[in-house]
Design an enzyme around this catalytic site. Structure first.
Site, PDB file in Angstrom:
ATOM      1  CB  SER A 212      26.274 -54.210   3.249  1.00 47.47           C
ATOM      2  OG  SER A 212      26.466 -55.084   4.337  1.00 47.47           O
ATOM      3  CD  GLU A 213      27.996 -57.661   1.673  1.00 42.48           C
ATOM      4  OE1 GLU A 213      28.915 -57.186   0.983  1.00 42.48           O
ATOM      5  OE2 GLU A 213      27.831 -57.387   2.873  1.00 42.48           O
ATOM      6  CB  THR A 214      20.565 -60.632   1.184  1.00 40.36           C
ATOM      7  OG1 THR A 214      20.108 -59.414   1.786  1.00 40.36           O
ATOM      8  CG2 THR A 214      19.552 -61.731   1.453  1.00 40.36           C
TER       9      THR A 214
END
Length: 279
Positions: free
Chosen positions: A47-49
């Site tokens: 979902s996020e990096t």
């Protein structure tokens, strides 16, 4: 030119390994352009990096850029906690032993150090009720009738969140949304557990517009919803929110309101992978 960069993958909002929400953290993002960051975020498919960079202000300890598979976010909750955890573990030394100050596109965010890390909820950029056209589209996508919605509100602290409140946690868990019809809406749904339960609420969040069909555990949504619940007198003090059960996770988020009305969001953070990323 490919560079070996320190990397960590941190599980956030669960004390049980692999049941929280993972964030990939590239601990040295210097020299990477937007295209490279987006390419990495699509590849990790989380979902996020995040990418850690030197702060541009002496007030902050570091700067972070937060990417989903579909684009960059000005702020996000579990990446804030996961990045602070990884930065500290990698040897980062904050100006204040008790608080890490993160610089992101939404501004400066304080991350308090204690039994768990917790971030101070940033101010919302937009509030107020949803217009009826959007509400109709969202309830249709979620497969619920308008009468099932007890309340609705913009709770946008950067990503663009809106929330619908339904009567019970079970109603949240029972949702079978058709996300092909939700468009670019960033939507959460919250419902209460019976009094005396371990958790006060069940939360689910949907963000297909940025490449995340259902976010397993969402800190930014819980932060702004916490501000709304406190502002409207629905909640006070400290409470816990469950999230992720429908996608095989066991998210456990603590929301706290201090005596001045400020909201913070905290939870467990554990590094489960570390090494180098060739970027």
């Amino acid at each position: 030119m490919v560079t070996a960069r320190p990397f960590a993958q941190v599980d956030v909002f669960s004390s049980t390994p692999f049941l929280g929400n993972p964030v990939a953290v590239v601990l040295d993002g210097e020299g990477l352009d937007d295209e490279a960051m987006q390419r990495v975020a699509r590849w990790t498919n989380l979902s996020e990096t995040t990418f850690v960079l030197p702060a541009t202000t002496t007030t902050a300890d570091y700067r972070v850029r937060i990417w989903t598979p579909g684009g960059e976010l000005p702020f996000a909750g579990h990446p804030t906690l996961g990045t602070a955890h990884a930065w500290l573990e990698h040897g980062g030394t904050p100006h204040d032993d008790d608080v890490v100050v993160q610089e992101c596109a939404a501004g400066l965010v304080e991350v308090r150090r204690g039994d768990v890390l917790s971030f101070a909820a940033p101010p919302t950029r937009r509030d107020g009720e949803l217009d009826e056209a959007l509400l109709t589209r969202v309830t249709g996508a979620l497969g619920i009738g308008r009468a099932a919605v007890l309340a609705h509100q913009w709770v946008d602290n950067g990503p663009g969140w809106a929330v619908l409140q339904v009567a019970t946690a079970q109603e949240v868990l029972d949702l079978e949304p058709d996300l092909t019809t939700i468009g670019d809406a960033m939507v959460g749904v919250i419902g209460a557990y019976p009094p005396g339960s371990e958790h006060a609420y069940e939360m689910r969040t949907f963000a297909p517009g940025v490449g995340v069909a259902e976010d397993p555990v969402c800190g930014s949504m819980n932060a702004s919803v916490g501000q709304w619940l406190a502002r409207t007198g629905q909640m006070s003090g400290r409470w816990r929110v469950s999230q992720g059960r429908r996608v095989g996770r066991a998210g456990d988020i603590t929301v706290a309101v201090d005596e001045d009305g400020a909201v913070s969001v905290g939870g467990a953070t554990t590094t489960l992978l570390h090494g180098t990323a060739l970027v």
